[in-house]
Design an enzyme around this catalytic site. Structure first.
Site, PDB file in Angstrom:
ATOM      1  N   HIS A 197       0.864  -1.185   0.000  1.00 27.96           N
ATOM      2  CA  HIS A 197       0.000   0.000   0.000  1.00 27.96           C
ATOM      3  C   HIS A 197       0.901   1.236   0.000  1.00 27.96           C
ATOM      4  O   HIS A 197       1.855   1.300   0.771  1.00 27.96           O
ATOM      5  CB  HIS A 197      -0.874  -0.011   1.257  1.00 27.96           C
ATOM      6  CG  HIS A 197      -1.921   1.051   1.281  1.00 27.96           C
ATOM      7  ND1 HIS A 197      -1.637   2.382   1.485  1.00 27.96           N
ATOM      8  CD2 HIS A 197      -3.259   0.984   1.108  1.00 27.96           C
ATOM      9  CE1 HIS A 197      -2.761   3.075   1.448  1.00 27.96           C
ATOM     10  NE2 HIS A 197      -3.768   2.258   1.213  1.00 27.96           N
ATOM     11  N   ASP A 309     -12.843   2.823  -1.009  1.00 25.38           N
ATOM     12  CA  ASP A 309     -12.052   3.193   0.163  1.00 25.38           C
ATOM     13  C   ASP A 309     -12.891   4.142   1.017  1.00 25.38           C
ATOM     14  O   ASP A 309     -14.086   4.217   0.853  1.00 25.38           O
ATOM     15  CB  ASP A 309     -10.725   3.786  -0.320  1.00 25.38           C
ATOM     16  CG  ASP A 309      -9.602   3.600   0.677  1.00 25.38           C
ATOM     17  OD1 ASP A 309      -9.855   3.099   1.775  1.00 25.38           O
ATOM     18  OD2 ASP A 309      -8.461   3.957   0.342  1.00 25.38           O
ATOM     19  N   HIS A 310     -12.251   4.871   1.881  1.00 25.75           N
ATOM     20  CA  HIS A 310     -12.957   5.689   2.874  1.00 25.75           C
ATOM     21  C   HIS A 310     -14.229   6.359   2.353  1.00 25.75           C
ATOM     22  O   HIS A 310     -14.314   6.691   1.180  1.00 25.75           O
ATOM     23  CB  HIS A 310     -12.058   6.822   3.358  1.00 25.75           C
ATOM     24  CG  HIS A 310     -10.707   6.343   3.760  1.00 25.75           C
ATOM     25  ND1 HIS A 310      -9.656   7.198   3.938  1.00 25.75           N
ATOM     26  CD2 HIS A 310     -10.242   5.099   4.018  1.00 25.75           C
ATOM     27  CE1 HIS A 310      -8.602   6.492   4.289  1.00 25.75           C
ATOM     28  NE2 HIS A 310      -8.920   5.213   4.344  1.00 25.75           N
ATOM     29  N   TYR A 323     -14.627   4.845   7.852  1.00 26.64           N
ATOM     30  CA  TYR A 323     -15.105   3.479   7.634  1.00 26.64           C
ATOM     31  C   TYR A 323     -16.544   3.252   8.072  1.00 26.64           C
ATOM     32  O   TYR A 323     -16.892   2.202   8.611  1.00 26.64           O
ATOM     33  CB  TYR A 323     -14.150   2.473   8.285  1.00 26.64           C
ATOM     34  CG  TYR A 323     -12.916   2.283   7.431  1.00 26.64           C
ATOM     35  CD1 TYR A 323     -12.931   1.423   6.336  1.00 26.64           C
ATOM     36  CD2 TYR A 323     -11.746   3.016   7.675  1.00 26.64           C
ATOM     37  CE1 TYR A 323     -11.822   1.274   5.520  1.00 26.64           C
ATOM     38  CE2 TYR A 323     -10.632   2.871   6.871  1.00 26.64           C
ATOM     39  CZ  TYR A 323     -10.677   1.995   5.799  1.00 26.64           C
ATOM     40  OH  TYR A 323      -9.580   1.854   4.980  1.00 26.64           O
TER      41      TYR A 323
HETATM   42  C1  DNO Z   1      -6.481   3.293   5.423  1.00 29.39           C
HETATM   43  C2  DNO Z   1      -5.895   2.104   4.829  1.00 29.39           C
HETATM   44  C3  DNO Z   1      -4.538   1.797   5.400  1.00 29.39           C
HETATM   45  C4  DNO Z   1      -4.058   0.468   4.867  1.00 29.39           C
HETATM   46  C5  DNO Z   1      -2.696   0.087   5.287  1.00 29.39           C
HETATM   47  C6  DNO Z   1      -2.251  -1.125   4.518  1.00 29.39           C
HETATM   48  O1  DNO Z   1      -7.639   3.445   5.399  1.00 29.39           O
HETATM   49  O2  DNO Z   1      -5.874   2.204   3.461  1.00 29.39           O
HETATM   50  O3  DNO Z   1      -4.630   1.711   6.780  1.00 29.39           O
HETATM   51  O4  DNO Z   1      -4.914  -0.537   5.317  1.00 29.39           O
HETATM   52  O5  DNO Z   1      -1.815   1.105   5.078  1.00 29.39           O
HETATM   53  O6  DNO Z   1      -1.183  -1.697   5.150  1.00 29.39           O
END
Ligand code: DNO
Length: 351
Positions: A197, A309-310, A323
């Site tokens: 990531h 994602d978020h 989240y």
């Molecule tokens: C945040 C995520 C990160 C991700 C880590 C992967 O929302 O995208 O916390 O899980 O960086 O290791």
């Protein structure tokens, strides 16, 4: 593509029973949360997680994350044992049918924001980052931000930060190389794709080096072990925190080479200085052209895992910053809609 949704386990206020009702979501992305960083993930714990997810008609094929112990990032002598443990976790995960493992190589702090509740004009709240604020923070005072490991006591954090004062970017690269040269052959052997990531935000903070920030860093990373087992989590929002990163171009390049195994999709509104806030998922909401990014995935023939994602906090929801259920669910549906539209248009073009 395979649409997934992140779930933080039993303590997550967003339940599997809710997630299974989001149209198009078939996969859960999760982790074993009760094993300390650096220890082996036992098969039994992984199986229990998988069984719970499957009992709701969902699948578990992606882990986010198997965290990398700080001693590995610091290059300490203890790293060999920790790397061996990491490899054993990968073997155990493969035995349980896991296909992709997401991880990161950010020193001390995972993703960092300066505000968790920036209010947008429509009354929703979102996460934001601004460099001037971060420069004023003394991290050793133990401030709470979303990606921070709250398990450090202030004294431990001070010590850790002092240890990192000897690790510059090139040192950190050499520690990442050491790790990959040992882990990737094992991943390859057991059929797991590792997916790093990128750093979030994509720049050094608190004087700590960060090395996975842009196209050149990703290319350098992939060359360390030039095999599909050494791949990427292409996070549009993290890389999008640098105004000058061209996400669609990275997708074309790296998905084209079969090196993206996991796509994190979200939008940000970013300025030239790299200050940003997270927006709704649509192209119209932020600085990134999400439709173009999806088109790049489609045209590269991407069939890997994707997750919205978020999200912002909307409709009065409270919970884990970034989240919640509602805005991420809207994101999943929007992204699936884009994909369907692109697929139809591309098929029409070629017939
Ligand atoms: C945040 C995520 C990160 C991700 C880590 C992967 O929302 O995208 O916390 O899980 O960086 O290791």
């Amino acid at each position: 593509m395979k649409m997934s949704f992140r779930w933080y386990g039993d303590s997550d206020p967003v339940s599997l029973d809710y997630i299974r009702q989001i149209p198009g979501v078939e996969q859960i992305v999760s982790a074993v949360y009760d094993v300390p960083v650096g220890e082996v993930w036992p098969v039994a714990n992984i199986q229990a997680l998988k069984a719970k997810i499957e009992s709701r008609g969902l699948k578990l094929e992606v882990i986010e994350s198997v965290p990398v112990h700080e001693d590995i990032k610091l290059g300490k002598p203890t790293r060999d044992r920790l790397i061996e443990n990491y490899c054993q976790s990968l073997r155990n995960l493969a035995q349980c049918g896991i296909k992709v493992v997401c991880y990161n190589f950010m020193p001390v702090f995972d993703w960092t924001r300066t505000t968790l509740e920036k209010e947008l004009p429509d009354g929703s709240t979102t996460l934001a980052f601004d460099m001037e604020t971060v420069n004023k923070i003394d991290p050793s005072e133990g401030i709470q931000l979303p990606g921070w490991d709250a398990s450090y006591k202030p004294e431990e954090l001070k010590l850790l930060l002092a240890e990192y004062s000897k690790v510059d970017e090139e040192k950190l690269w050499s520690h990442l190389e050491y790790f990959l040269h040992r882990v990737i052959p094992v991943a390859r052997e057991v059929g797991i794709k590792m997916a790093i990531h990128p750093d979030d935000p994509p720049r050094p903070i608190f004087g700590l080096p960060r090395i996975v920030k842009n196209r050149n860093d990703l290319a350098r990373l992939l060359a360390i072990e030039d095999t599909p087992a050494n791949g990427l989590t292409l996070c549009s929002g993290s890389l999008g925190g640098d105004f000058y990163n061209d996400i669609a171009a990275m997708v074309r390049e790296f998905a084209g080479q079969g090196r993206i195994h996991f796509a994190h999709l979200r939008n940000v509104k970013v300025n030239e200085a790299g200050d940003f806030y997270e927006t709704g998922h649509r192209s119209q909401d932020g600085s990134l052209d999400m439709a173009e990014i999806m088109r790049a995935y489609y045209q590269a023939g991407y069939d890997g895992y994707v997750r919205p994602d978020h999200g912002r906090m909307i409709w009065g929801e409270t919970g884990k910053p970034g989240y919640g259920l509602y805005d991420r669910a809207l994101g999943a549906v929007y992204l699936n809609g884009l994909w369907e539209g692109i697929a139809k248009a591309e098929t029409a073009k070629s017939t």
